[in-house]
Design an enzyme around this catalytic site. Structure first.
Site, PDB file in Angstrom:
ATOM      1  N   LYS A   1       0.865  -1.187   0.000  1.00  0.00           N
ATOM      2  CA  LYS A   1       0.000   0.000   0.000  1.00  0.00           C
ATOM      3  C   LYS A   1       0.900   1.234   0.000  1.00  0.00           C
ATOM      4  O   LYS A   1       1.890   1.285   0.741  1.00  0.00           O
ATOM      5  CB  LYS A   1      -0.886  -0.023   1.242  1.00  0.00           C
ATOM      6  CG  LYS A   1      -1.927   1.080   1.310  1.00  0.00           C
ATOM      7  CD  LYS A   1      -2.770   0.964   2.578  1.00  0.00           C
ATOM      8  CE  LYS A   1      -3.983   1.874   2.560  1.00  0.00           C
ATOM      9  NZ  LYS A   1      -4.844   1.699   3.742  1.00  0.00           N
TER      10      LYS A   1
ATOM     11  N   SER B   1      -9.941  -1.118   6.579  1.00  0.00           N
ATOM     12  CA  SER B   1      -9.332  -0.949   5.259  1.00  0.00           C
ATOM     13  C   SER B   1      -8.556  -2.134   4.711  1.00  0.00           C
ATOM     14  O   SER B   1      -8.170  -2.113   3.542  1.00  0.00           O
ATOM     15  CB  SER B   1      -8.409   0.267   5.264  1.00  0.00           C
ATOM     16  OG  SER B   1      -9.175   1.427   5.122  1.00  0.00           O
TER      17      SER B   1
ATOM     18  N   SER C   1      -9.752   1.290   2.413  1.00  0.00           N
ATOM     19  CA  SER C   1      -8.919   2.115   1.572  1.00  0.00           C
ATOM     20  C   SER C   1      -7.786   1.353   0.889  1.00  0.00           C
ATOM     21  O   SER C   1      -7.181   1.870  -0.049  1.00  0.00           O
ATOM     22  CB  SER C   1      -8.300   3.238   2.413  1.00  0.00           C
ATOM     23  OG  SER C   1      -7.447   2.700   3.407  1.00  0.00           O
TER      24      SER C   1
HETATM   25  N1  GLN Z   1     -13.351   3.360   5.735  1.00  0.00           N
HETATM   26  C1  GLN Z   1     -12.841   3.825   6.997  1.00  0.00           C
HETATM   27  C2  GLN Z   1     -12.512   5.294   6.895  1.00  0.00           C
HETATM   28  O1  GLN Z   1     -12.720   5.846   5.862  1.00  0.00           O
HETATM   29  C3  GLN Z   1     -11.649   3.024   7.403  1.00  0.00           C
HETATM   30  C4  GLN Z   1     -10.437   3.421   6.658  1.00  0.00           C
HETATM   31  C5  GLN Z   1      -9.216   2.653   7.085  1.00  0.00           C
HETATM   32  O2  GLN Z   1      -9.304   1.632   7.751  1.00  0.00           O
HETATM   33  N2  GLN Z   1      -8.068   3.203   6.742  1.00  0.00           N
HETATM   34  O3  GLN Z   1     -12.063   5.881   7.827  1.00  0.00           O
END
Ligand code: GLN
Length: 511
Positions: A84, A192, A168
């Site tokens: 990532k 994510s 994400s």
């Molecule tokens: N979808 C969640 C957010 O937008 C989690 C994102 C993540 O785990 N980085 O905060």
């Protein structure tokens, strides 16, 4: 409806690493195969922000040469791994999916930030003899659930390219799902890793808070952030977790606990294991096809000797509100470092300092990131701190207590990962709340600091799209997750299914 194709042995990270170690295949062959898949598919899928083709080839050749000289290679011998782009790499650009980390020179050329060091997890992958194939797409600064918030381009779901892959860490999930890497790392702050894993039919792990070093992970919400692996199967995910887990003196939140043998745990089975089924997770809003497949997985675990028990996690319904106060508060503080002075973008070069900050942050951050900085600043501001931030901290303690109470009675908790299958690209972009609700089932485990895994079920009966089973265990009990996840995977009708783009099979034969 997506048509799944049978997989080949070529998706098993552990088998292929063993094949490289024995000389049955080579790091170079695996790397060329991954690069060929990226070339053929990534124009459409958009999983990668940077492909390190030359460096990966050089690493692979060096590994093969070491093997030929008689050296025994490490646990990830020659296996192409994607990262990532929120993880720092000293030899590859790092943007976190944001323009704030892309410098624009006077001649108009663009230069992504190049960190001077490797994240600890990256250094550990190198030490385990993995080949680092490239950096993957993400929602800007890891904020989102669809990878559409990337400042560069959206990533598409290989099961249906009109749909989102989750986020994400969508790029990492898709890299593995489409066979462009054999494993990947993502980060999971509120889901994510788990949610994109579920929506693309791969395994994704959120380790316990403190299990894996966050040194060199671009911070989003520091009391929640955790690095987690993706792989096509549970054993691959266990092998990757084993490599990245363990104490790191450079991360003050990293725990000094020994790392058990996660691969051995995969063979332990589930006989006698007590699995809690929280009714709060099987309520209104859950797609029937998701519920059907998750319940089928639970029945299969029960058939292997697991004992299913109802449990209650009564504060689950407050998790979304609690998370979006705490995560945005922490983000507003963490993101203060992007000011145009130290890294990446600087706008308003000749302006007075305050104006330079404003112009840089105005130009560098996207809509969702700005929304969160404003929300986070608001909940921390004088007069609102008690009403929002402090209150959210209290509710967080209650959510954690729910899990403590459940784990006094059961060994694991099992739930869906996402209430729906992958949704169409663009369908939630104008409705942040709908987007936030994609994480209702993953946020509580993050707030509680416990560990969880997403493991594929059968494809949904009506959509033909992936569905994930979430298993949650107490902090530092990742081995228990791997035992149950492998037991389910071994009998799952979804085992080994690959998206239609996965064909043709790799020209590689694992022993
Ligand atoms: N979808 C969640 C957010 O937008 C989690 C994102 C993540 O785990 N980085 O905060």
């Amino acid at each position: 409806m997506a048509r799944a194709t049978d997989s080949t042995p070529s998706t098993s990270l552990t088998a292929l690493a063993a094949a490289v170690r024995s000389g049955a295949t080579s790091a170079e062959a695996l790397t060329e195969h991954a690069l060929e898949r990226i070339r053929a598919l990534d124009g459409e899928l958009g999983a990668f922000l940077h492909v390190a083709a030359d460096a990966a080839r050089a690493e692979a050749r060096a590994l093969d040469a070491r093997r030929r000289r008689g050296e025994t290679l490490g646990p990830l011998a020659g296996v192409p791994i994607a990262l990532k782009d929120a993880l720092c790499t000293h030899d590859q650009p790092t943007t976190a999916g944001s323009r704030i980390l892309v410098q624009r020179r006077p001649d108009g050329s663009e230069h992504p930030w190049q960190p001077p060091y490797d994240a600890t997890v990256v250094a550990r992958l190198r030490a385990a003899d993995a080949v680092l194939i490239g950096k993957t797409n993400l929602d800007e600064l890891a904020m989102g659930s669809s990878t559409e918030n990337s400042a560069f381009r959206p990533t598409k779901n290989p099961w249906d390219t009109t749909r989102i892959p989750g986020g994400s860490s969508g790029g990492s999930a898709v890299a593995v799902a489409a066979g462009m890497a054999l494993g990947a790392l993502g980060s999971d702050t509120g889901g994510s890793v788990r949610q994109p894993a579920a929506l693309t039919h791969v395994v994704g792990v959120k380790p316990s808070y403190g299990r894996v070093s966050r040194y060199g992970l671009i911070a989003f919400a520091s009391s929640l952030d955790q690095v987690g692996p993706f792989a096509a199967d549970v054993r691959g995910a266990a092998a990757l977790t084993a490599v990245v887990a363990g104490h790191d003196p450079r991360d003050a939140t990293s725990l000094e606990a020994p790392v058990p043998d996660y691969l051995a745990a995969c063979e332990r089975g589930v006989a006698g294991l007590r699995i809690g089924v929280p009714e709060e997770y099987f309520a209104a809003g859950l797609d029937p096809e998701v519920e059907e497949n998750v319940r089928a997985a639970l029945a299969a675990l029960a058939a292997q000797g697991a004992v299913l028990r109802p449990v209650h996690l009564p504060h689950t319904r407050h998790a979304v509100a609690t998370y979006y106060v705490i995560a945005t508060a922490e983000a507003s503080s963490n993101l203060a470092r992007f000011d145009g002075v130290r890294f990446g973008l600087r706008a308003g070069e000749r302006a007075e300092l305050g104006r330079m900050y404003e112009r840089t942050r105005g130009a560098g951050f996207g809509r969702e990131v700005k929304r969160r900085i404003m929300l986070g600043t608001y909940v921390l501001s004088a007069g609102y701190y008690e009403a929002y931030y402090l209150r959210a901290q209290r509710v967080r303690a209650l959510i954690k207590r729910d899990f403590d109470a459940a784990f006094a009675e059961v060994d694991l908790v099992a739930t869906p990962v996402s209430p729906t299958v992958a949704f169409p690209l663009g369908s939630r972009l104008d409705d942040p709340l709908a987007m936030y609700l994609a994480d209702v089932y993953t946020l509580p485990a993050s707030l509680a600091g416990v560990c969880a895994v997403s493991v594929p079920c059968a494809l949904g009966r009506t959509s033909g799209l992936p569905v994930g089973l979430q298993l949650v265990a107490p902090a530092l009990e990742e081995a228990r997750l791997f035992a149950a996840a492998a037991a389910w995977e071994d009998v799952s009708p979804g085992r080994g299914l690959c998206p239609p783009v996965h064909a043709p099979a790799a020209p590689i034969v694992a022993p």
